[in-house]
Motif scaffolding. Structure first.
Motif, PDB file in Angstrom:
ATOM      1  N   PRO A 218     -46.548 -29.347  -0.346  1.00  0.00           N
ATOM      2  CA  PRO A 218     -47.752 -29.709  -0.891  1.00  0.00           C
ATOM      3  C   PRO A 218     -48.537 -28.429   0.451  1.00  0.00           C
ATOM      4  O   PRO A 218     -48.274 -28.317   1.521  1.00  0.00           O
ATOM      5  CB  PRO A 218     -49.178 -30.939  -0.012  1.00  0.00           C
TER       6      PRO A 218
ATOM      7  N   VAL B  11     -52.339 -27.261   1.233  1.00  0.00           N
ATOM      8  CA  VAL B  11     -53.540 -27.425   1.162  1.00  0.00           C
ATOM      9  C   VAL B  11     -55.110 -25.916   1.313  1.00  0.00           C
ATOM     10  O   VAL B  11     -54.779 -24.711   2.138  1.00  0.00           O
ATOM     11  CB  VAL B  11     -54.625 -27.760   2.948  1.00  0.00           C
TER      12      VAL B  11
ATOM     13  N   VAL C 289     -55.325 -29.693  -2.787  1.00  0.00           N
ATOM     14  CA  VAL C 289     -53.660 -29.644  -1.858  1.00  0.00           C
ATOM     15  C   VAL C 289     -52.995 -29.111  -3.712  1.00  0.00           C
ATOM     16  O   VAL C 289     -53.142 -29.747  -4.895  1.00  0.00           O
ATOM     17  CB  VAL C 289     -53.419 -31.495  -1.562  1.00  0.00           C
ATOM     18  N   LEU C 290     -52.561 -28.194  -3.129  1.00  0.00           N
ATOM     19  CA  LEU C 290     -51.475 -27.262  -4.526  1.00  0.00           C
ATOM     20  C   LEU C 290     -50.000 -28.084  -4.037  1.00  0.00           C
ATOM     21  O   LEU C 290     -49.558 -27.935  -3.096  1.00  0.00           O
ATOM     22  CB  LEU C 290     -51.662 -25.657  -4.227  1.00  0.00           C
TER      23      LEU C 290
ATOM     24  N   ILE D 117     -46.125 -25.253   7.258  1.00  0.00           N
ATOM     25  CA  ILE D 117     -45.640 -26.455   7.231  1.00  0.00           C
ATOM     26  C   ILE D 117     -45.786 -27.112   6.110  1.00  0.00           C
ATOM     27  O   ILE D 117     -47.320 -26.991   5.561  1.00  0.00           O
ATOM     28  CB  ILE D 117     -45.557 -27.262   8.623  1.00  0.00           C
ATOM     29  N   GLU D 118     -45.558 -28.963   5.789  1.00  0.00           N
ATOM     30  CA  GLU D 118     -46.478 -28.936   4.718  1.00  0.00           C
ATOM     31  C   GLU D 118     -47.858 -29.527   5.157  1.00  0.00           C
ATOM     32  O   GLU D 118     -48.389 -29.744   5.935  1.00  0.00           O
ATOM     33  CB  GLU D 118     -45.526 -30.268   4.618  1.00  0.00           C
ATOM     34  N   LEU D 119     -48.525 -29.523   3.932  1.00  0.00           N
ATOM     35  CA  LEU D 119     -49.750 -29.417   4.144  1.00  0.00           C
ATOM     36  C   LEU D 119     -50.348 -28.433   5.268  1.00  0.00           C
ATOM     37  O   LEU D 119     -51.618 -28.379   5.633  1.00  0.00           O
ATOM     38  CB  LEU D 119     -50.628 -30.471   4.668  1.00  0.00           C
ATOM     39  N   GLU D 120     -50.048 -26.637   5.008  1.00  0.00           N
ATOM     40  CA  GLU D 120     -50.111 -25.681   5.520  1.00  0.00           C
ATOM     41  C   GLU D 120     -52.131 -25.071   5.206  1.00  0.00           C
ATOM     42  O   GLU D 120     -51.763 -25.417   3.893  1.00  0.00           O
ATOM     43  CB  GLU D 120     -49.336 -24.727   5.450  1.00  0.00           C
ATOM     44  N   THR D 121     -52.720 -25.073   5.816  1.00  0.00           N
ATOM     45  CA  THR D 121     -54.045 -24.516   5.070  1.00  0.00           C
ATOM     46  C   THR D 121     -53.602 -22.686   4.709  1.00  0.00           C
ATOM     47  O   THR D 121     -53.837 -22.425   5.934  1.00  0.00           O
ATOM     48  CB  THR D 121     -54.909 -25.265   6.059  1.00  0.00           C
TER      49      THR D 121
END
Ligand SMILES: [Fe+2]
Ligand SMILES: [Fe+2]
Lengths: 500, 96
Positions: free
Chosen positions: B5, B7, B18-19, B75-79
């Protein structure tokens, strides 16, 4: 038998601070549940309730209130009010009963905790009545919602909501568990009674009840007024406590409790009431804009009250004023786009006339929020209804739990305020949401938003609806069946015909 | 199925989305996912004269289009932000 006047016996009767013999004072009132700041008992015992009421009088008044509210409801039972209401008003009722009923019920235990662990007899007395009040609020909500159930299954959410992991409900629980249910009796009273009830519910119910009356919904209006009359009384638990905190050199701690609570309530209130006032309430029935209401009724009055008590405005006041211009507009977009995830039937509230009103009340609306609505309108007019629902999840804020939004369109301003804490990245909408987290990270760190649950593989991306306990027949549908867009065809036809 | 994921703030959108991508996805792949899911839904469609770019928040320069999610160290949920660049400008970089 001659009865004493209540003022002759009240103070003695409610003086219930006895000396425990079988357990220690600390065991009876652990500070984590009673008062983390350990204010002196002699000070707490001076708590003098601003509203003195005896149980006998209380029951008599409450009974009359109930008779009033239920008889208006009964009299209007066959009025077809609901059937004839606008789609926006229907959406508002559906949302309200699902979102608020369980909060009323949960408040029963919040007050009960103040009754059990509060150290001031006067406070305990008021909190006892507060519990009974909230029981009444829960009952009247559930009863009204039950009556509506034959008209729409959405009202089932008055019962169902707290037992689900619907994203709106998670957000509400996160907020109100924080303020009402996971603090010592005094902190909870400052946060709930002073910051939440005094600033928001008090006035919220007045405004909503006025809108209800304007819309001809007299039973809802009466119900809200009836509840409001209790709020006005039990909200006053907070003030004497606040004064004691200031007098005993605990002003900074009190200020922090207020700053946290006010912001958290603001977010909830803005997303749920802001959208109702500026989008769901029919244009010709609106008393004013949400912003006007906030400025007049909440900000001015709350600041006056704070200053009166010797407290300061929350440190983020300028940010709050900016947020009042934008937050609920962004939330309205998300609520509309992600309608299948909601139990109510959302409406857009952005036909040409409504847009003109929004632009007038919020200059620049067309260049910002209107830009996204233009994409939606084009899709609906071209029959691409599928494209009016995003096929990817929205990001949620790790503090307020609602969509992590900003300002769209030509003045695009979208910021994610992140924080890495113990190997996990947290995402916040604003510096205030992040600041709240930083005040006590261990309080909040363990919570997983719906998005965290997906990211960590606890919920599969296509299992989100099931995780939220939403059966397919409960998915929120467009409240007007897209009829609002026809006004754009009319507007276009007129423009073409007149050559303007 | 993609399970990484990110952001995503798509320029002009009202909120982050969320992609789901892969560690092996390139920045251009990420743009393609964003275009597919969000252009014409919350922001206007991507015009032929425009090219999508990925940049980190507050960065002025885009990440290279062939850089992968893993190489970028996300990292996961990187913006990230996704924005439009006129192809004429992209041509200057030789990756229009
Ligand atoms: Fe209540
Ligand atoms: Fe209350």
């Amino acid at each position: 038998m001659a009865l004493l006047n209540s003022e002759d016996w009240y103070d003695i009767a409610r003086d219930t601070n006895w000396t425990p013999r079988y357990v220690s004072e600390q065991a009876l009132f652990p500070k984590e549940l009673s008062d983390v700041l350990e204010m002196p008992l002699e000070l707490l015992e001076t708590f003098d309730e601003p509203y003195k009421v005896t149980y006998r009088d209380y029951v008599k008044t409450q009974r009359e209130k109930d008779v009033g509210a239920y008889s208006v409801k009964a009299a209007l039972a066959r009025s077809q009010m609901y059937e004839n209401a606008s789609p926006g008003w229907k959406a508002l009722l559906q949302m309200h009963f699902g979102a608020v009923s369980f909060l009323e019920y949960h408040s029963v235990s919040a007050f009960a905790r103040m009754t059990r662990f509060g150290r001031a007899p006067g406070m305990r007395n008021m909190a006892t009545f507060g519990s009974l009040d909230e029981m009444r609020h829960a009952q009247v909500h559930l009863y009204f919602a039950y009556e509506y159930l034959a008209k729409s299954r959405t009202f089932d959410w008055a019962q169902k909501a707290p037992r689900t992991d619907n994203w709106v409900i998670i957000s509400e629980r996160h907020t109100f568990d924080d303020l009402e249910h996971t603090r010592d009796a005094i902190s909870a009273a400052i946060m709930t009674n002073f910051a939440f009830e005094t600033a928001f519910t008090n006035l919220q119910f007045i405004a909503l009840s006025a809108d209800a009356a304007n819309c001809g919904d007299f039973s809802f209006s009466t119900m809200l007024q009836s509840i409001q009359s209790d709020e006005a009384r039990h909200a006053q638990i907070g003030e004497p406590l606040l004064k004691m905190m200031i007098d005993s050199g605990r002003k900074a701690e009190a200020q922090k409790l207020i700053d946290i609570s006010f912001w958290r309530c603001w977010k909830q209130f803005s997303a749920l009431s802001g959208t109702c006032m500026d989008y769901y309430t029919p244009l010709d029935k609106r008393e004013g804009s949400f912003k006007e209401f906030m400025n007049e009724w909440i900000l001015d009055q709350f600041v006056a009250k704070l200053e009166d008590m010797g407290m300061e405005k929350p440190w983020y006041w300028d940010l709050l004023l900016e947020d009042i211009e934008v937050f609920h507009h962004a939330q309205q977009l998300g609520i509309y786009l992600y309608r299948p995830t909601e139990w109510w039937h959302p409406i857009a509230g952005t036909n040409p006339a409504e847009r003109a009103w929004l632009e007038e009340k919020y200059p620049g609306w067309n260049d910002t929020f209107g830009q996204v609505w233009d994409v939606i309108i084009e899709n609906i007019r071209a029959g691409r209804l599928d494209s009016t629902i995003p096929k990817t999840l929205p990001m949620l804020c790790n503090m307020h739990g609602l969509e992590l939004t900003g300002v769209p369109g030509r003045k695009w301003n979208l910021k994610d305020h992140t924080l890495d804490y113990q190997g996990r990245r947290y995402h916040f909408q604003s510096v205030v949401d992040k600041w709240i987290f930083e005040q006590e990270p261990e309080r909040y760190a363990g919570h997983l938003s719906l998005i965290d649950r997906v990211a960590q593989g606890i919920v599969a991306p296509d299992g989100v609806m099931e995780h939220m306990n939403m059966a397919p027949e409960e998915y929120g549908i467009e409240g007007t069946n897209y009829a609002w867009v026809e006004a754009y065809d009319d507007a276009l036809t007129t423009r073409r015909a007149t050559g303007t | 199925m993609s399970n990484f994921p990110v952001v995503c703030g798509f320029e002009g959108d009202y909120g982050f989305k969320v992609l789901m991508v892969d560690r092996s996805s390139t920045m251009d792949d990420v743009c393609a996912v964003a275009a597919d899911l969000l252009a014409g839904v919350v922001v206007r469609p991507v015009a032929p004269t425009e090219r999508l770019r990925v940049r980190l928040p507050d960065a002025t320069e885009p990440l290279p289009p062939t850089l992968t999610v893993a190489e970028a160290g996300f990292i996961e949920l990187e913006t990230i932000e996704i924005y439009r660049e006129p192809r004429v400008l992209a041509a200057v970089r030789n990756d229009a």
